[in-house]
Design an enzyme around this catalytic site. Structure first.
Site, PDB file in Angstrom:
ATOM      1  N   LYS A   1       0.839  -1.202   0.000  1.00 19.70           N
ATOM      2  CA  LYS A   1       0.000   0.000   0.000  1.00 19.70           C
ATOM      3  C   LYS A   1       0.873   1.250   0.000  1.00 19.70           C
ATOM      4  O   LYS A   1       1.749   1.398   0.846  1.00 19.70           O
ATOM      5  CB  LYS A   1      -0.920  -0.017   1.222  1.00 19.70           C
ATOM      6  CG  LYS A   1      -1.825  -1.250   1.269  1.00 19.70           C
ATOM      7  CD  LYS A   1      -2.567  -1.370   2.588  1.00 19.70           C
ATOM      8  CE  LYS A   1      -1.637  -1.687   3.738  1.00 19.70           C
ATOM      9  NZ  LYS A   1      -2.354  -1.999   4.989  1.00 19.70           N
TER      10      LYS A   1
ATOM     11  N   THR B   1      -8.836   8.522   8.691  1.00 26.65           N
ATOM     12  CA  THR B   1      -8.226   7.371   8.024  1.00 26.65           C
ATOM     13  C   THR B   1      -7.918   6.229   8.992  1.00 26.65           C
ATOM     14  O   THR B   1      -7.215   5.287   8.627  1.00 26.65           O
ATOM     15  CB  THR B   1      -6.928   7.806   7.323  1.00 26.65           C
ATOM     16  OG1 THR B   1      -6.048   8.385   8.313  1.00 26.65           O
ATOM     17  CG2 THR B   1      -7.200   8.837   6.230  1.00 26.65           C
TER      18      THR B   1
ATOM     19  N   THR C   1      -7.809   2.084   8.065  1.00 28.02           N
ATOM     20  CA  THR C   1      -7.823   1.782   6.620  1.00 28.02           C
ATOM     21  C   THR C   1      -7.117   0.458   6.327  1.00 28.02           C
ATOM     22  O   THR C   1      -7.570  -0.317   5.482  1.00 28.02           O
ATOM     23  CB  THR C   1      -7.175   2.913   5.814  1.00 28.02           C
ATOM     24  OG1 THR C   1      -5.900   3.243   6.397  1.00 28.02           O
ATOM     25  CG2 THR C   1      -8.042   4.146   5.794  1.00 28.02           C
TER      26      THR C   1
ATOM     27  N   CYS D   1      -6.602  -2.230   8.377  1.00 27.20           N
ATOM     28  CA  CYS D   1      -7.418  -3.352   8.857  1.00 27.20           C
ATOM     29  C   CYS D   1      -8.590  -3.599   7.910  1.00 27.20           C
ATOM     30  O   CYS D   1      -8.909  -4.741   7.559  1.00 27.20           O
ATOM     31  CB  CYS D   1      -7.957  -3.054  10.251  1.00 27.20           C
ATOM     32  SG  CYS D   1      -6.717  -2.694  11.504  1.00 27.20           S
TER      33      CYS D   1
END
Length: 271
Positions: free
Chosen positions: A175, A207, A210, A212
């Protein structure tokens, strides 16, 4: 409701991340969530204020009972905390015998900066847990620790993804949200190659959870029979929708709108 996900992770008393976010995510995507809680945390949108680990034997018992009775079509791991917890999880999964898709979110640091994985446990995670993984979903700080290199641009992300594959997991969803810029890039790396997913950055302080949420959404997709790419595409779309419609709660990093897929008005009409 289709697809059973066993979530092995810590609890977030604020409801935005951890087990709470995992359950909400699976429910919103039409899957069933069962849990094995590894730690209780006292936290809010400003940070983690306390952690109470669950004894390893009780973690093993939760996993065993969940797999023996309701069963699972996929497993998702989140906050594991220390080497003893990682060992307990791996022993319980091995004892089950039947291989399951396992999404490993290598949670190391909370949004507010609190360390959620002991430094000494990183090698245990790499050595013991990654062989169980079908896919790992690190953010950039986690990937830097696991790959042993700095990641400051997309080219470095590609190098890091290759290094993470070499650790043994067959797939990596790396990510890129920590990189600056108006565009966000995530990489899905497998033995067949690397695919980049780009989207506009959603500017928001809300945020929390995010990571999890994304990992649980991928696990729900795999549990429902989606292919890996299809599970990732749907999971990213869900997180983006939940970010755009975040309720604006809390004084710090607020939670997402995990209920973005639900339509209470439609339910009221049916009643």
């Amino acid at each position: 409701m289709r697809g059973r996900v066993l979530i092995i992770a810590g609890s977030d008393s604020g409801g935005g991340a951890g087990i709470q976010a995992d359950i909400k995510t699976c429910t919103a995507l039409g899957a069933y969530a069962a849990t094995a809680i590894t730690a209780l945390t006292a936290q809010d949108t400003l940070g983690v204020h306390g952690v109470h680990p669950v004894p390893p034997e009780f973690i093993r018992q939760q996993i065993r009972l969940g797999l023996e009775d309701i069963g699972a079509d996929a497993v998702k791991t989140g906050m594991l905390g220390d080497s003893a917890t990682i060992e307990a999880v791996c022993e319980a999964l091995a004892a089950h015998g039947t291989p399951l898709p396992v999404v490993v979110d290598p949670v190391m640091v909370a949004k507010g900066g609190h360390h959620l994985l002991a430094e000494a446990a990183v090698e245990t995670l790499k050595r013991r847990l990654l062989p169980f993984a079908s896919i790992i979903t690190p953010n950039l700080p986690e990937a830097e620790v696991l790959a042993g290199m700095p990641i400051g641009e997309v080219a470095a992300m590609r190098t890091a993804a290759e290094k993470l594959l070499a650790l043994g997991a067959p797939a990596v969803l790396l990510k890129g949200g920590h990189l600056p810029g108006p565009r966000l890039v995530d990489l899905l790396a497998t033995r067949e190659g690397i695919e980049a997913f780009e989207s506009d950055r959603i500017e928001s302080r809300h945020t929390h959870g995010t990571g999890c949420t994304l990992a649980s959404a991928v696990a729900a997709g795999l549990a429902q029979g989606l292919g890996l790419r299809g599970a990732v595409v749907r999971a990213r779309a869900y997180v983006q929708a939940a970010l755009r419609t975040a309720p604006g709660l809390g004084k710090g990093h607020g939670p997402l709108n995990h209920a973005v897929t639900l339509d209470p008005a439609r339910l009221a009409a049916l009643g």
